[in-house]
Design an enzyme around this catalytic site. Structure first.
Site, PDB file in Angstrom:
ATOM      1  N   SER A  33      -9.166  -1.160  11.133  1.00 39.31           N
ATOM      2  CA  SER A  33      -9.786   0.168  11.251  1.00 39.31           C
ATOM      3  C   SER A  33     -10.719   0.199  12.454  1.00 39.31           C
ATOM      4  CB  SER A  33     -10.593   0.429   9.987  1.00 39.31           C
ATOM      5  OG  SER A  33     -11.467   1.516  10.154  1.00 39.31           O
ATOM      6  N   TYR A  71     -17.092  -2.331   4.072  1.00 41.52           N
ATOM      7  CA  TYR A  71     -15.792  -1.953   4.653  1.00 41.52           C
ATOM      8  C   TYR A  71     -15.688  -2.527   6.069  1.00 41.52           C
ATOM      9  CZ  TYR A  71     -11.801   0.978   6.065  1.00 41.52           C
ATOM     10  OH  TYR A  71     -10.574   1.418   6.511  1.00 41.52           O
ATOM     11  N   ILE A 127      -0.507   5.951   4.399  1.00 39.12           N
ATOM     12  CA  ILE A 127       0.126   5.650   5.690  1.00 39.12           C
ATOM     13  C   ILE A 127       1.337   4.750   5.453  1.00 39.12           C
ATOM     14  CG2 ILE A 127      -0.225   4.487   7.922  1.00 39.12           C
ATOM     15  CD1 ILE A 127      -3.227   5.311   7.695  1.00 39.12           C
ATOM     16  N   GLY A 162       0.799  -1.232   0.000  1.00 39.09           N
ATOM     17  CA  GLY A 162       0.000   0.000   0.000  1.00 39.09           C
ATOM     18  C   GLY A 162       0.825   1.272   0.000  1.00 39.09           C
ATOM     19  N   ASN A 173       2.735   8.067  -2.098  1.00 41.91           N
ATOM     20  CA  ASN A 173       3.107   9.361  -1.526  1.00 41.91           C
ATOM     21  C   ASN A 173       2.099   9.874  -0.518  1.00 41.91           C
ATOM     22  OD1 ASN A 173       5.228  11.025  -1.666  1.00 41.91           O
ATOM     23  ND2 ASN A 173       4.728  11.911  -3.658  1.00 41.91           N
TER      24      ASN A 173
HETATM   25  N1  LIG Z   1      -6.710   6.783   6.626  1.00 42.17           N
HETATM   26  C1  LIG Z   1      -7.485   6.440   7.623  1.00 42.17           C
HETATM   27  O1  LIG Z   1      -8.096   7.283   8.275  1.00 42.17           O
HETATM   28  C2  LIG Z   1      -7.625   5.003   8.007  1.00 42.17           C
HETATM   29  C3  LIG Z   1      -8.407   4.692   9.138  1.00 42.17           C
HETATM   30  C4  LIG Z   1      -8.567   3.365   9.497  1.00 42.17           C
HETATM   31  C5  LIG Z   1      -7.963   2.377   8.746  1.00 42.17           C
HETATM   32  N2  LIG Z   1      -7.226   2.691   7.646  1.00 42.17           N
HETATM   33  C6  LIG Z   1      -6.615   1.587   6.897  1.00 42.17           C
HETATM   34  O2  LIG Z   1      -5.271   1.939   6.653  1.00 42.17           O
HETATM   35  C7  LIG Z   1      -4.822   1.344   5.449  1.00 42.17           C
HETATM   36  C8  LIG Z   1      -4.049   2.359   4.652  1.00 42.17           C
HETATM   37  O3  LIG Z   1      -4.930   3.370   4.248  1.00 42.17           O
HETATM   38  P1  LIG Z   1      -4.434   4.828   3.842  1.00 42.17           P
HETATM   39  O4  LIG Z   1      -5.160   5.754   4.737  1.00 42.17           O
HETATM   40  O5  LIG Z   1      -2.989   4.900   3.737  1.00 42.17           O
HETATM   41  O6  LIG Z   1      -5.141   4.936   2.404  1.00 42.17           O
HETATM   42  P2  LIG Z   1      -4.511   5.133   0.956  1.00 42.17           P
HETATM   43  O7  LIG Z   1      -3.707   6.386   0.923  1.00 42.17           O
HETATM   44  O8  LIG Z   1      -5.650   5.012   0.011  1.00 42.17           O
HETATM   45  O9  LIG Z   1      -3.547   3.906   0.830  1.00 42.17           O
HETATM   46  C9  LIG Z   1      -4.015   2.625   0.545  1.00 42.17           C
HETATM   47  C10 LIG Z   1      -3.108   2.014  -0.466  1.00 42.17           C
HETATM   48  O10 LIG Z   1      -3.624   0.718  -0.777  1.00 42.17           O
HETATM   49  C11 LIG Z   1      -3.451   0.543  -2.153  1.00 42.17           C
HETATM   50  N3  LIG Z   1      -4.370  -0.390  -2.775  1.00 42.17           N
HETATM   51  C12 LIG Z   1      -5.718  -0.317  -2.867  1.00 42.17           C
HETATM   52  N4  LIG Z   1      -6.184  -1.319  -3.629  1.00 42.17           N
HETATM   53  C13 LIG Z   1      -5.102  -2.045  -4.019  1.00 42.17           C
HETATM   54  C14 LIG Z   1      -4.922  -3.183  -4.822  1.00 42.17           C
HETATM   55  N5  LIG Z   1      -5.956  -3.803  -5.413  1.00 42.17           N
HETATM   56  N6  LIG Z   1      -3.664  -3.641  -5.024  1.00 42.17           N
HETATM   57  C15 LIG Z   1      -2.617  -3.037  -4.463  1.00 42.17           C
HETATM   58  N7  LIG Z   1      -2.714  -1.939  -3.697  1.00 42.17           N
HETATM   59  C16 LIG Z   1      -3.949  -1.450  -3.484  1.00 42.17           C
HETATM   60  C17 LIG Z   1      -3.674   1.899  -2.779  1.00 42.17           C
HETATM   61  O11 LIG Z   1      -3.079   1.938  -4.053  1.00 42.17           O
HETATM   62  P3  LIG Z   1      -3.831   2.581  -5.320  1.00 42.17           P
HETATM   63  O12 LIG Z   1      -3.587   4.039  -5.199  1.00 42.17           O
HETATM   64  O13 LIG Z   1      -3.169   1.934  -6.492  1.00 42.17           O
HETATM   65  O14 LIG Z   1      -5.285   2.252  -5.212  1.00 42.17           O
HETATM   66  C18 LIG Z   1      -3.018   2.820  -1.758  1.00 42.17           C
HETATM   67  O15 LIG Z   1      -1.684   3.072  -2.066  1.00 42.17           O
HETATM   68  C19 LIG Z   1      -6.056   0.793   4.745  1.00 42.17           C
HETATM   69  O16 LIG Z   1      -6.020  -0.598   4.839  1.00 42.17           O
HETATM   70  C20 LIG Z   1      -7.224   1.355   5.521  1.00 42.17           C
HETATM   71  O17 LIG Z   1      -8.316   0.460   5.575  1.00 42.17           O
HETATM   72  C21 LIG Z   1      -7.032   3.978   7.279  1.00 42.17           C
END
Ligand SMILES: NC(=O)c1ccc[n+]([C@@H]2O[C@H](COP(=O)([O-])OP(=O)(O)OC[C@H]3O[C@@H](n4cnc5c(N)ncnc54)[C@H](OP(=O)(O)O)[C@@H]3O)[C@@H](O)[C@H]2O)c1
Length: 321
Positions: free
Chosen positions: A161, A188, A35, A29, A32
């Site tokens: 989450s 989700y 997380i 994941g 830029n």
């Molecule tokens: N941000 C929050 O507030 C929050 C809160 C609770 C939990 N989380 C959890 O934290 C984790 C990271 O989230 P984040 O906030 O960093 O979000 P993010 O910026 O959207 O990062 C998620 C990453 O996962 C990748 N991804 C999605 N589908 C994919 C696939 N089919 N194959 C490979 N990579 C894939 C995305 O790549 P693409 O750009 O190519 O889609 C993106 O780089 C997630 O699992 C989320 O459920 C986040």
């Protein structure tokens, strides 16, 4: 009393980061704005040997690798191309692209998708359940020999989450009647409930090997994750934040997590990897750098559900652990 504390990654690394020197870490994941991208940059500061940075497009990882090269030129980095919506791509990545990597000390499964429109993975699974849970389930299985080769104190971190508080696996209809009853937030929550239950059972299974397993809630972080939020959902979230307490599936009150920085979001992942004080709690759900099993409702704490999910997940990926 809860030990929960929102902390920056630097604070955890300052205390325990020495144990990461010379280690190999795989992170999914990476981008830029994610997380996982921040996690990679933070971990690089602790002088690991190799960071394997996974995404489904190299362009996502390149800026992170550049940043690491500028500040930590001795840390090896490597892009791992892996689309988590394709079980074949995961198999290819581990068996072919990582064939020359014999041990991996820490695996952080961070990639995920939230509230996307209804869709299916390449293998025909609803997207959020497929990407957020089944991909991790297969990836970790395939990586296990490499993690075991790293020996005790290695770790598997499954990012989940706070949505688990309202999430459950609907064993009677995991696929939302082929999409007819699909509700993005419920899906989700379901995928996150699966993530937490997977970590619970995996933690039990790997305990005797000394491999730590944790599911973690990174808190609320502005990232790419909000890309599918509708204006209606944003308004609902704002209202829930104003109202204060929310209620979980058992009727227990909880607070909406405050917005934090990416460094604060990555911190609990690092706690799961290396904080020696929580080693005995392997399998646990972590929130704000502390064991938070009390946050889980009865559906998730029910071991019969872990067993049911495990068997179904093996069936879906077509492989047994
Ligand atoms: N941000 C929050 O507030 C929050 C809160 C609770 C939990 N989380 C959890 O934290 C984790 C990271 O989230 P984040 O906030 O960093 O979000 P993010 O910026 O959207 O990062 C998620 C990453 O996962 C990748 N991804 C999605 N589908 C994919 C696939 N089919 N194959 C490979 N990579 C894939 C995305 O790549 P693409 O750009 O190519 O889609 C993106 O780089 C997630 O699992 C989320 O459920 C986040």
């Amino acid at each position: 009393m809860s030990n929960k504390q929102i902390l920056h990654s630097e604070v955890i690394l300052e205390k325990f980061g020495k144990s990461l020197a010379g280690k190999t870490v795989l992170i999914t994941g990476v981008s830029n704005e994610s997380i996982a991208g921040e996690l990679a940059i933070q971990l690089a500061g602790a002088d690991p040997k190799l960071l394997i940075l996974s995404a489904r497009a190299e362009s996502k990882v390149t800026p992170i690798i550049h940043q690491i090269k500028e500040t930590k030129p001795k840390v090896e980095t490597r892009f791992l191309n892996m689309d988590l919506s394709d079980l074949g791509a995961i198999r290819q990545a581990v068996t072919k692209d990582l064939a020359d990597v014999f041990k991996i000390d820490h695996v952080a499964c961070v990639a995920g998708v939230m509230m996307c429109p209804y869709g299916k993975t390449n293998d025909g699974f609803e997207t959020q359940f497929g990407v957020n849970h089944l991909a991790n389930f297969l990836l970790v299985k395939l990586l296990l020999p490499k993690i075991e080769a790293a020996g005790p104190t290695s770790s598997v971190i499954i990012v989940a989450s706070s949505a688990v508080r309202n999430g459950k696996v609907n064993f009677d209809d995991i696929w939302f009647s082929e999409g007819n009853t699909y509700e993005p937030y419920t899906a989700y929550g379901q995928s996150n409930a699966a993530r937490v239950m997977f970590a619970k059972r995996l933690g039990e299974k790997l305990k005797s090997h000394g491999i730590r397993v944790f599911s973690i809630d990174p808190g609320a972080v502005q990232s790419g994750l909000q890309r599918h939020f509708t204006d209606d959902f944003k308004a609902q979230v704002a209202e829930m934040r104003n109202n204060g307490h929310l209620v979980d599936l058992d009727g227990k009150k909880f607070d909406f997590p405050p917005w934090t920085t990416r460094s604060e979001g990555a911190a609990t992942i690092i706690t799961g990897m290396i904080d020696p004080r929580i080693a005995d709690a392997t399998g646990a759900f972590l929130s704000q750098n502390a064991v938070a099993n009390d946050d889980l409702h009865t559906h998730i704490s029910d071991e019969a559900n872990w067993t049911r999910l495990w068997a179904l997940s093996e069936e879906f990926i077509g492989e047994k652990y």
